[in-house]
Design an enzyme around this catalytic site. Structure first.
Site, PDB file in Angstrom:
ATOM      1  N   SER A 128      29.882  24.665  38.325  1.00  0.00           N
ATOM      2  CA  SER A 128      30.424  25.643  39.279  1.00  0.00           C
ATOM      3  C   SER A 128      29.362  26.626  39.751  1.00  0.00           C
ATOM      4  O   SER A 128      28.460  26.998  38.991  1.00  0.00           O
ATOM      5  CB  SER A 128      31.529  26.420  38.568  1.00  0.00           C
ATOM      6  OG  SER A 128      31.802  27.623  39.250  1.00  0.00           O
ATOM      7  N   GLU A 130      29.891  29.565  39.977  1.00  0.00           N
ATOM      8  CA  GLU A 130      30.115  30.740  39.125  1.00  0.00           C
ATOM      9  C   GLU A 130      29.010  30.838  38.056  1.00  0.00           C
ATOM     10  O   GLU A 130      28.760  31.911  37.517  1.00  0.00           O
ATOM     11  CB  GLU A 130      31.500  30.611  38.486  1.00  0.00           C
ATOM     12  CG  GLU A 130      32.001  31.803  37.718  1.00  0.00           C
ATOM     13  CD  GLU A 130      32.379  33.015  38.554  1.00  0.00           C
ATOM     14  OE1 GLU A 130      32.539  32.873  39.780  1.00  0.00           O
ATOM     15  OE2 GLU A 130      32.480  34.106  37.979  1.00  0.00           O
ATOM     16  N   TYR A 152      34.403  32.348  31.796  1.00  0.00           N
ATOM     17  CA  TYR A 152      34.517  31.067  32.504  1.00  0.00           C
ATOM     18  C   TYR A 152      33.128  30.557  32.911  1.00  0.00           C
ATOM     19  O   TYR A 152      32.785  29.391  32.681  1.00  0.00           O
ATOM     20  CB  TYR A 152      35.411  31.242  33.752  1.00  0.00           C
ATOM     21  CG  TYR A 152      35.336  30.059  34.690  1.00  0.00           C
ATOM     22  CD1 TYR A 152      36.076  28.911  34.446  1.00  0.00           C
ATOM     23  CD2 TYR A 152      34.499  30.081  35.812  1.00  0.00           C
ATOM     24  CE1 TYR A 152      35.987  27.812  35.288  1.00  0.00           C
ATOM     25  CE2 TYR A 152      34.400  28.985  36.655  1.00  0.00           C
ATOM     26  CZ  TYR A 152      35.153  27.862  36.390  1.00  0.00           C
ATOM     27  OH  TYR A 152      35.053  26.771  37.217  1.00  0.00           O
ATOM     28  N   PHE A 191      44.403  31.831  43.135  1.00  0.00           N
ATOM     29  CA  PHE A 191      43.081  31.985  43.761  1.00  0.00           C
ATOM     30  C   PHE A 191      43.225  32.740  45.083  1.00  0.00           C
ATOM     31  O   PHE A 191      44.249  32.635  45.768  1.00  0.00           O
ATOM     32  CB  PHE A 191      42.433  30.611  43.966  1.00  0.00           C
ATOM     33  CG  PHE A 191      42.219  29.890  42.674  1.00  0.00           C
ATOM     34  CD1 PHE A 191      41.129  30.200  41.861  1.00  0.00           C
ATOM     35  CD2 PHE A 191      43.125  28.945  42.223  1.00  0.00           C
ATOM     36  CE1 PHE A 191      40.958  29.563  40.632  1.00  0.00           C
ATOM     37  CE2 PHE A 191      42.970  28.304  41.004  1.00  0.00           C
ATOM     38  CZ  PHE A 191      41.876  28.611  40.206  1.00  0.00           C
ATOM     39  N   ALA A 283      33.426  42.309  35.619  1.00  0.00           N
ATOM     40  CA  ALA A 283      32.094  42.018  36.165  1.00  0.00           C
ATOM     41  C   ALA A 283      32.319  41.044  37.321  1.00  0.00           C
ATOM     42  O   ALA A 283      33.084  40.096  37.190  1.00  0.00           O
ATOM     43  CB  ALA A 283      31.195  41.379  35.113  1.00  0.00           C
TER      44      ALA A 283
HETATM   45  N1  GDD Z   1      42.044  35.579  42.592  1.00  0.00           N
HETATM   46  C1  GDD Z   1      41.885  36.736  43.226  1.00  0.00           C
HETATM   47  N2  GDD Z   1      42.965  37.548  43.448  1.00  0.00           N
HETATM   48  N3  GDD Z   1      40.632  37.064  43.645  1.00  0.00           N
HETATM   49  C2  GDD Z   1      40.498  38.237  44.330  1.00  0.00           C
HETATM   50  C3  GDD Z   1      41.581  39.089  44.598  1.00  0.00           C
HETATM   51  C4  GDD Z   1      42.869  38.736  44.122  1.00  0.00           C
HETATM   52  O1  GDD Z   1      43.855  39.425  44.314  1.00  0.00           O
HETATM   53  N4  GDD Z   1      41.102  40.139  45.311  1.00  0.00           N
HETATM   54  C5  GDD Z   1      39.801  39.953  45.484  1.00  0.00           C
HETATM   55  N5  GDD Z   1      39.421  38.802  44.884  1.00  0.00           N
HETATM   56  C6  GDD Z   1      38.037  38.277  44.826  1.00  0.00           C
HETATM   57  C7  GDD Z   1      37.556  37.972  43.407  1.00  0.00           C
HETATM   58  O2  GDD Z   1      37.179  39.188  42.744  1.00  0.00           O
HETATM   59  C8  GDD Z   1      36.388  37.043  43.726  1.00  0.00           C
HETATM   60  O3  GDD Z   1      35.233  37.799  44.043  1.00  0.00           O
HETATM   61  C9  GDD Z   1      36.849  36.297  44.979  1.00  0.00           C
HETATM   62  O4  GDD Z   1      37.977  37.027  45.484  1.00  0.00           O
HETATM   63  C10 GDD Z   1      37.246  34.855  44.744  1.00  0.00           C
HETATM   64  O5  GDD Z   1      38.129  34.787  43.675  1.00  0.00           O
HETATM   65  P1  GDD Z   1      38.903  33.424  43.287  1.00  0.00           P
HETATM   66  O6  GDD Z   1      39.562  32.852  44.487  1.00  0.00           O
HETATM   67  O7  GDD Z   1      39.747  33.710  42.108  1.00  0.00           O
HETATM   68  O8  GDD Z   1      37.707  32.398  42.958  1.00  0.00           O
HETATM   69  P2  GDD Z   1      36.363  32.569  42.091  1.00  0.00           P
HETATM   70  O9  GDD Z   1      35.224  32.664  43.047  1.00  0.00           O
HETATM   71  O10 GDD Z   1      36.502  33.609  41.076  1.00  0.00           O
HETATM   72  O11 GDD Z   1      36.314  31.175  41.326  1.00  0.00           O
HETATM   73  C11 GDD Z   1      36.605  29.940  41.994  1.00  0.00           C
HETATM   74  O12 GDD Z   1      35.424  29.355  42.450  1.00  0.00           O
HETATM   75  C12 GDD Z   1      34.511  28.913  41.431  1.00  0.00           C
HETATM   76  C13 GDD Z   1      33.298  28.309  42.141  1.00  0.00           C
HETATM   77  O13 GDD Z   1      32.428  29.356  42.471  1.00  0.00           O
HETATM   78  C14 GDD Z   1      37.357  29.041  41.014  1.00  0.00           C
HETATM   79  O14 GDD Z   1      37.809  27.903  41.704  1.00  0.00           O
HETATM   80  C15 GDD Z   1      36.453  28.577  39.909  1.00  0.00           C
HETATM   81  O15 GDD Z   1      37.140  27.654  39.081  1.00  0.00           O
HETATM   82  C16 GDD Z   1      35.222  27.903  40.551  1.00  0.00           C
HETATM   83  O16 GDD Z   1      34.360  27.415  39.570  1.00  0.00           O
END
Ligand code: GDD
Length: 337
Positions: A128, A130, A152, A191, A283
């Site tokens: 990832s 991440e 994670y 997400f 973080a």
């Molecule tokens: N989920 C979520 N909910 N994220 C939020 C929110 C909220 O209400 N508000 C802001 N965010 C911001 C998070 O802080 C993060 O910076 C960004 O939106 C994306 O969050 P997610 O959609 O939860 O995805 P992620 O980037 O943390 O992780 C995803 O992508 C990775 C690849 O880079 C996941 O799919 C991981 O499993 C994957 O590895």
């Protein structure tokens, strides 16, 4: 001879698209699923409901080496796509121990079982972006050092290292895909992209009035999951095993995603989005943008979806599903041409 593939995480977004892709290519597709999923198929196998008579599902748990060993011992798999994981970053802060146990040991069990029983099977690990965390350079490529910022992310770095080590130590065909965020209408509601697209549709239909989010400044390189599963397949068809970054090379902030999603239904996101500190992380990964030059050159891979097409598909799909559920006429309300 028909090729046999095993997908862990087949009931998830990526697993469902990958199963479709492999079935189309004539593979016999097996999926490893938790027993609870088999016991409640309507709810837990929703994304592969249309494939249930075409795939072979096996109950197993990533936390149980014997259950994995049993399935790997029964079939002569050619390829294994190990996608299953606790993949929600915020949850990994809430319970880091469970995330680490499942993600690290689960990957290790898979690798160990294949080494023991089917060392010729080609193995894909879902790494990832991440893992780049507090990024050392922009954009991030295969040579960018990792600096994970969540349990994670740490678990994915461990999985990446385990996979590479099995390749180097035991001469197995093990590859790591370093996939940047990939989304679509089958994305889980936790997400941010799906939370946005679903809430925008609810607001349009009068079912919600606000969208509560955390950090709007974070930037992500968002692609479409359907494009990304093609890259997984291509990685396992190469003459030599290697690791690849898969990304669009374009990055957008969470705020920009909101802007596009609301605009798709002729709404102004500033009237509806409320900042809620509960959705901020201890973080944060601030800026992800990938350099997928290697995948484009070696695999001949490139994404088909643009950012706008991705957002449009997600919002319209949620609107259609909710309209159907509400018994309203299905219309592409306010679609921007
Ligand atoms: N989920 C979520 N909910 N994220 C939020 C929110 C909220 O209400 N508000 C802001 N965010 C911001 C998070 O802080 C993060 O910076 C960004 O939106 C994306 O969050 P997610 O959609 O939860 O995805 P992620 O980037 O943390 O992780 C995803 O992508 C990775 C690849 O880079 C996941 O799919 C991981 O499993 C994957 O590895």
């Amino acid at each position: 001879m028909t090729k046999k593939a095993l997908i862990t995480g087949i009931t998830g977004q990526d697993g469902s698209y990958l199963a479709e892709e492999l079935l189309q290519r004539g593979y016999e597709v097996h999926g490893l699923v938790r027993r609870v999923a088999l016991e409640a198929p309507q709810r837990r196998t929703e994304r592969i409901a249309h494939l249930l008579d075409k795939v072979i599902l096996h109950p197993a748990s990533l936390e149980s080496y014997p259950s994995i060993f049993h399935i790997v011992s029964r079939y002569d798999f050619d390829e294994c796509y190990h996608l299953a994981a606790q993949s929600f970053v915020a949850e990994s802060f809430a319970d880091g121990f469970s995330t680490m146990n499942t993600n690290i040991n689960g990957t290790h069990y898979m690798l160990a079982a294949f080494r023991e029983l089917r060392p010729q099977c080609r193995f894909y690990f879902a790494g990832s972006s991440e893992m780049f965390g507090k990024v050392r350079e922009v954009p991030q490529s295969e040579s960018t050092p990792f600096h994970p910022r969540s349990p994670y992310g740490i678990s994915k770095v461990a999985g990446f290292d385990l996979t590479r080590n099995y390749r180097e130590a035991y001469d197995m065909f093990c590859v790591n895909g370093i996939l940047f965020n990939h989304e679509g209408p089958r994305r889980g509601f936790e997400f941010v992209t799906r939370k946005i697209s679903h809430t925008v549709a609810r607001i349009k239909l009068g079912l919600a009035s606000k969208l509560r989010l955390g950090n709007l400044e974070a930037q992500r390189d968002w692609g479409h999951a359907q494009d990304y599963v093609q890259a997984m397949y291509l990685m396992l068809q190469q003459p030599e095993p290697d690791d690849y970054v898969i990304a669009t090379g374009e990055s957008h902030s969470v705020g920009e995603f909101c802007d596009r999603a609301f605009a798709e239904l002729n709404l102004d996101y500033r009237k509806y989005v409320v900042i809620d500190e509960r959705f901020r992380r201890p973080a944060e990964v601030d800026q992800l943008v990938g350099d997928s030059t290697k995948a484009r050159k070696v695999l001949g891979w490139r994404p088909k979806y643009t950012f706008d097409e991705l957002v449009r598909e997600m919002v319209q799909s949620d609107l259609e599903a909710l309209s159907r559920a509400e018994g309203r006429e299905i219309s592409r309300l306010g679609s921007v041409p």
